[in-house]
Scaffold this motif. Sequence first.
Motif, mmCIF file in Angstrom:
data_model
loop_
_atom_site.group_PDB
_atom_site.id
_atom_site.type_symbol
_atom_site.label_atom_id
_atom_site.label_comp_id
_atom_site.label_asym_id
_atom_site.label_seq_id
_atom_site.Cartn_x
_atom_site.Cartn_y
_atom_site.Cartn_z
ATOM 1 N N THR A 267 0.808 -1.100 -0.124
ATOM 2 C CA THR A 267 -0.078 0.091 -0.002
ATOM 3 C C THR A 267 0.720 1.219 -0.052
ATOM 4 N N LEU A 268 1.960 1.253 0.759
ATOM 5 C CA LEU A 268 2.822 2.427 0.968
ATOM 6 C C LEU A 268 3.479 2.746 -0.491
ATOM 7 N N HIS A 269 3.769 1.610 -1.105
ATOM 8 C CA HIS A 269 4.454 1.588 -2.463
ATOM 9 C C HIS A 269 3.539 2.182 -3.370
ATOM 10 N N ARG A 270 2.272 1.902 -3.396
ATOM 11 C CA ARG A 270 1.181 2.304 -4.449
ATOM 12 C C ARG A 270 1.199 3.745 -4.180
ATOM 13 N N ARG A 271 0.944 4.162 -2.710
ATOM 14 C CA ARG A 271 0.772 5.596 -2.658
ATOM 15 C C ARG A 271 2.011 6.313 -3.036
ATOM 16 N N ALA A 272 3.283 5.906 -2.764
ATOM 17 C CA ALA A 272 4.346 6.709 -3.129
ATOM 18 C C ALA A 272 4.459 6.808 -4.443
ATOM 19 N N THR A 273 4.347 5.789 -5.241
ATOM 20 C CA THR A 273 4.476 5.708 -6.743
ATOM 21 C C THR A 273 3.475 6.721 -7.278
ATOM 22 N N LYS A 274 2.363 6.877 -6.981
ATOM 23 C CA LYS A 274 1.523 8.100 -7.457
ATOM 24 C C LYS A 274 2.030 9.531 -7.116
ATOM 25 N N VAL A 275 2.555 9.614 -5.900
ATOM 26 C CA VAL A 275 3.374 10.912 -5.521
ATOM 27 C C VAL A 275 4.475 11.261 -6.471
ATOM 28 N N PHE A 276 5.279 10.200 -6.874
ATOM 29 C CA PHE A 276 6.348 10.507 -7.789
ATOM 30 C C PHE A 276 5.771 10.841 -8.991
ATOM 31 N N VAL A 277 4.867 10.288 -9.532
ATOM 32 C CA VAL A 277 4.639 10.300 -10.924
ATOM 33 C C VAL A 277 3.352 11.341 -11.298
ATOM 34 N N ASP A 278 2.693 11.656 -10.185
ATOM 35 C CA ASP A 278 1.630 12.969 -10.468
ATOM 36 C C ASP A 278 2.404 14.363 -10.358
ATOM 37 N N PRO A 279 2.276 14.963 -11.215
ATOM 38 C CA PRO A 279 3.227 16.291 -11.397
ATOM 39 C C PRO A 279 2.840 17.234 -10.128
ATOM 40 N N LYS A 280 1.483 17.070 -9.745
ATOM 41 C CA LYS A 280 1.273 18.011 -8.541
ATOM 42 C C LYS A 280 1.974 17.625 -7.287
ATOM 43 N N TRP A 281 1.898 16.197 -7.027
ATOM 44 C CA TRP A 281 2.602 15.815 -5.732
ATOM 45 C C TRP A 281 4.043 15.910 -5.985
ATOM 46 N N ARG A 282 4.552 15.620 -7.089
ATOM 47 C CA ARG A 282 6.090 15.848 -7.391
ATOM 48 C C ARG A 282 6.462 17.215 -7.252
ATOM 49 N N LEU A 283 5.702 18.258 -7.397
ATOM 50 C CA LEU A 283 6.028 19.707 -7.051
ATOM 51 C C LEU A 283 5.719 19.848 -5.664
ATOM 52 N N MET A 284 4.916 19.383 -4.806
ATOM 53 C CA MET A 284 4.885 19.441 -3.410
ATOM 54 C C MET A 284 5.767 18.518 -2.676
ATOM 55 N N LEU A 285 6.602 17.538 -3.229
ATOM 56 C CA LEU A 285 7.735 16.884 -2.518
ATOM 57 C C LEU A 285 8.902 17.838 -2.502
ATOM 58 N N ARG A 286 9.115 18.649 -3.631
ATOM 59 C CA ARG A 286 10.060 19.770 -3.794
ATOM 60 C C ARG A 286 9.855 20.903 -2.667
ATOM 61 N N THR A 287 8.636 21.086 -2.267
ATOM 62 C CA THR A 287 8.457 22.416 -1.354
ATOM 63 C C THR A 287 8.155 21.773 0.085
ATOM 64 N N MET A 288 8.111 20.493 0.530
ATOM 65 C CA MET A 288 8.146 20.212 1.924
ATOM 66 C C MET A 288 9.161 19.992 2.469
ATOM 67 N N PRO A 289 9.386 20.039 3.760
ATOM 68 C CA PRO A 289 10.577 20.044 4.701
ATOM 69 C C PRO A 289 11.243 18.572 3.958
ATOM 70 N N ARG A 290 12.625 18.902 4.115
ATOM 71 C CA ARG A 290 13.221 17.708 3.468
ATOM 72 C C ARG A 290 13.014 16.440 3.992
ATOM 73 N N TYR A 291 13.068 16.208 5.306
ATOM 74 C CA TYR A 291 13.046 14.836 5.756
ATOM 75 C C TYR A 291 11.755 14.258 6.046
ATOM 76 N N PHE A 292 10.652 15.192 6.008
ATOM 77 C CA PHE A 292 9.303 14.699 5.556
ATOM 78 C C PHE A 292 9.092 14.166 4.337
ATOM 79 N N ALA A 293 9.611 14.980 3.477
ATOM 80 C CA ALA A 293 9.576 14.829 1.934
ATOM 81 C C ALA A 293 10.173 13.349 1.409
ATOM 82 N N ARG A 294 11.142 13.064 1.979
ATOM 83 C CA ARG A 294 12.007 11.787 1.890
ATOM 84 C C ARG A 294 11.184 10.495 2.369
ATOM 85 N N ASN A 295 10.216 10.762 3.264
ATOM 86 C CA ASN A 295 9.330 9.373 3.430
ATOM 87 C C ASN A 295 8.753 8.921 2.367
#
Length: 332
Positions: A267-295
Motif C-alpha cells: 500500500t505504501l509503495h502504491r501511494r508513493a508511486t502516485k506521489v512520484f508520478v503525479d506532477p502536482k504531488w512531485r512539485l509538492m515533494l520539492r516544497t515540503m521539509p526535506r526529511y518529511f518529503a523523503r518519507n
Amino acid sequence: MNFDLNATTAFDASIPVGPEAPVPLEEALGFVDRVFGIDTILSDKSLEIVAKYYRQSIPGYAAIYNRWQCMHLALHEPHLDEEGAFFAQAQVVSDLLTSAPGQRVLELGCGLGANTLHLAARHPGTDFIGLDLMAEHVTRARAKASNLPNASFRCASFDALPEDAEGFDVIFAVETLCYARSTDDLALRLARLLRPGGWVVIFDAHRKEGFETFPVALVTAARLYEATTAVTRGFHRDGAWERALTAAGLVAASESITAKTHQGLATLHRRATKVFVDPKWRLMLRTMPRYFARNAVAGLLGYHVCFGDGPEPDPERGVIAYQQIMARKDVY
C-alpha cells in the motif's frame, strides 16, 4: 493538504493510491534520483538526523499515515482488520501479561504513544511507561493519556533512562532500536531493568547476512530506505540483538515475520508511486521539509528491500528482514 508542522491529529487519508503492480526497482530508483538525487540522500550517512526527521514527520504520522497514529508497519494476517494489524506488535506484549497486580511495562521509543495507550486501556491493573527522545511526541502522548492513570510518558534516550526505570515485567521496542549505537551495552542495561521472568520484545528491520553481496540495486535501495527513515548508520545485522541479549544473560529467540508486512508495504509503495508520478504531488515533494518529503522514498522502496525485485513478492529475495525477537530473564 496542510503540511504545517503543528498539524492537528485529524486523520486524512487523501494521499492517492497508484497502480496495483509494483514499479520495477530500477524505475523506482530513477524516480528517487530525479526528484531527490540518490547521492544527495546517501550523503547523510552517519549524520545524526533522528530529531530533525521525526520533528518534520509529525504531520505525516499524526494526521496521514493511520487513524491511530501508530508510527510503525502494520502486520497483516487473514483474521486481522486494519486496527488489529497496526496493533499486532502490541498484542504480542499483551499476551505476555497476566492479571497479577503490580506488573510494569516499559516501551522504548513510544512515538506518539499509540502502543502504550492501546495496552494501558486493556490492562488497567498494569503500569505502563513510554519513553521517547522527542519532547513533541511525549507532549502529544501525555495529552491523549489524560483518562488513563496507568499510562505515563517521559522524554529520555536509550543512554539516559530515568533512575526509577527498573523492575519491569516487559520491555518492548517497535522499530526504534535500529537507532541504538551499541547492541551489547543496551542489552546489558535492559537485562538489569527486568524482573526475573521478565521479557524483552523487539520488532525491527535488520540487514540480512551477506548484505553487500546482494544485487547493487537492492543494496542501494536498502541504504536509501535506511537514510530516509533516519537510520543513517544502517540497520543492525541479523543476529546482532540475539547475540547481545544472550551475552547479557537472557534466553533469546527470533523469527522473521517479513511476510506479514507485505500488505502494508504494498500500500505504501502504491501511494508513493502516485506521489512520484503525479506532477502536482512531485512539485509538492520539492516544497515540503526535506526529511518529511523523503518519507516518500521509504514508502516507494520498502516493498523492494523486503520482497526483492521479482514478479512475485518473496521475503527470501529481500535484503532486509523484519523480525520479532523475544528474550526472557531466568527466574532464579
